[in-house]
Design a protein around this motif. Structure first.
Motif, PDB file in Angstrom:
ATOM      1  N   ALA A 123       6.160  30.065  56.950  1.00 33.57           N
ATOM      2  CA  ALA A 123       6.079  28.950  56.007  1.00 33.57           C
ATOM      3  C   ALA A 123       4.686  28.342  56.028  1.00 33.57           C
ATOM      4  CB  ALA A 123       7.127  27.895  56.336  1.00 33.57           C
ATOM      5  N   LEU A 124       4.139  28.198  57.202  1.00 34.41           N
ATOM      6  CA  LEU A 124       2.796  27.642  57.335  1.00 34.41           C
ATOM      7  C   LEU A 124       1.764  28.561  56.676  1.00 34.41           C
ATOM      8  CD1 LEU A 124       1.342  25.220  58.535  1.00 34.41           C
ATOM      9  CD2 LEU A 124       1.073  26.503  60.643  1.00 34.41           C
ATOM     10  N   GLY A 125       1.902  29.861  56.912  1.00 33.43           N
ATOM     11  CA  GLY A 125       0.995  30.820  56.278  1.00 33.43           C
ATOM     12  C   GLY A 125       1.125  30.807  54.772  1.00 33.43           C
ATOM     13  N   GLY A 126       2.357  30.712  54.278  1.00 33.86           N
ATOM     14  CA  GLY A 126       2.584  30.640  52.837  1.00 33.86           C
ATOM     15  C   GLY A 126       1.978  29.393  52.235  1.00 33.86           C
ATOM     16  N   TYR A 127       2.101  28.275  52.955  1.00 32.06           N
ATOM     17  CA  TYR A 127       1.504  27.024  52.485  1.00 32.06           C
ATOM     18  C   TYR A 127      -0.007  27.167  52.348  1.00 32.06           C
ATOM     19  CZ  TYR A 127      -0.469  22.366  52.592  1.00 32.06           C
ATOM     20  OH  TYR A 127      -1.219  21.250  52.302  1.00 32.06           O
ATOM     21  N   PHE A 128      -0.661  27.688  53.405  1.00 31.37           N
ATOM     22  CA  PHE A 128      -2.114  27.800  53.355  1.00 31.37           C
ATOM     23  C   PHE A 128      -2.576  28.814  52.311  1.00 31.37           C
ATOM     24  CE2 PHE A 128      -2.030  25.620  57.481  1.00 31.37           C
ATOM     25  CZ  PHE A 128      -2.945  24.623  57.181  1.00 31.37           C
ATOM     26  N   LEU A 129      -1.829  29.879  52.128  1.00 31.27           N
ATOM     27  CA  LEU A 129      -2.152  30.842  51.081  1.00 31.27           C
ATOM     28  C   LEU A 129      -2.067  30.177  49.711  1.00 31.27           C
ATOM     29  CD1 LEU A 129      -2.838  33.817  50.528  1.00 31.27           C
ATOM     30  CD2 LEU A 129      -0.399  34.229  50.320  1.00 31.27           C
ATOM     31  N   ALA A 130      -1.005  29.433  49.471  1.00 29.71           N
ATOM     32  CA  ALA A 130      -0.816  28.772  48.177  1.00 29.71           C
ATOM     33  C   ALA A 130      -1.877  27.701  47.928  1.00 29.71           C
ATOM     34  CB  ALA A 130       0.582  28.158  48.099  1.00 29.71           C
ATOM     35  N   VAL A 131      -2.131  26.847  48.916  1.00 28.13           N
ATOM     36  CA  VAL A 131      -3.090  25.762  48.702  1.00 28.13           C
ATOM     37  C   VAL A 131      -4.510  26.311  48.524  1.00 28.13           C
ATOM     38  CG1 VAL A 131      -3.692  25.114  51.083  1.00 28.13           C
ATOM     39  CG2 VAL A 131      -3.597  23.378  49.327  1.00 28.13           C
ATOM     40  N   ASN A 132      -4.834  27.411  49.195  1.00 31.45           N
ATOM     41  CA  ASN A 132      -6.154  28.001  49.009  1.00 31.45           C
ATOM     42  C   ASN A 132      -6.285  28.681  47.652  1.00 31.45           C
ATOM     43  OD1 ASN A 132      -8.203  27.888  51.400  1.00 31.45           O
ATOM     44  ND2 ASN A 132      -6.163  27.895  52.294  1.00 31.45           N
ATOM     45  N   ALA A 133      -5.213  29.302  47.166  1.00 30.29           N
ATOM     46  CA  ALA A 133      -5.239  29.898  45.831  1.00 30.29           C
ATOM     47  C   ALA A 133      -5.427  28.819  44.767  1.00 30.29           C
ATOM     48  CB  ALA A 133      -3.958  30.685  45.576  1.00 30.29           C
ATOM     49  N   VAL A 134      -4.680  27.733  44.898  1.00 27.54           N
ATOM     50  CA  VAL A 134      -4.797  26.627  43.935  1.00 27.54           C
ATOM     51  C   VAL A 134      -6.204  26.029  43.993  1.00 27.54           C
ATOM     52  CG1 VAL A 134      -3.985  24.282  43.424  1.00 27.54           C
ATOM     53  CG2 VAL A 134      -2.341  26.112  43.878  1.00 27.54           C
TER      54      VAL A 134
END
Length: 99
Positions: free
Chosen positions: A9-20
Motif C-alpha cells: 500500500a505504501l509503495g502504491g501510494y508513492f507510485l501514484a503520488v509521484n505519477a501525479v
C-alpha cells in the motif's frame, strides 16, 4: 481509509503520488509554453511535500521547468532534504529496534 502500514500500500501510494506530481509539472510546463493559466506553485510544492519530491526533481531537470525561480527551487530542495532526514531517522530507528 487508506492503510499505509502494509509495504504494498505504501509503495502504491508513492507510485501514484509521484505519477501525479510528474504529470502536474509536465502540464504546467506545457501551459507555460502556451502562455495559458498555470498551476499554482503552492499546489506543485504540496505534491512534492506529500511524497512526490523525486518526481518533482526529475520533472524539474528533465523538462527544465522552474529551474530559474530560486524561491521555488530552494523550497523544493528543502522538501527533499526534509524527506531524506525523515527517511534516515526511520531507518535508524528500525535498525535500533531490530537489533
Amino acid at each position: 481509509m487508506l492503510d499505509l502500514s502494509h509495504p504494498a500500500a505504501l509503495g502504491g501510494y508513492f507510485l501514484a503520488v509521484n505519477a501525479v506530481t510528474y504529470l502536474a509539472f509536465r502540464g504546467d510546463k506545457r501551459r507555460s509554453e502556451a502562455r495559458a493559466w498555470r498551476t499554482p506553485e503552492k499546489r506543485l510544492l504540496t505534491l512534492a511535500l506529500i511524497g512526490g519530491w523525486p518526481a518533482a526533481k526529475l520533472a524539474q531537470r528533465r523538462l527544465r521547468h522552474k529551474t530559474r525561480k530560486q524561491p521555488f527551487a530552494r523550497t523544493l530542495n528543502i522538501i527533499g532534504l526534509a524527506w531524506a532526514w525523515a527517511l534516515l531517522l526511520l531507518f535508524t530507528a528500525a535498525l535500533y529496534t531490530a537489533g
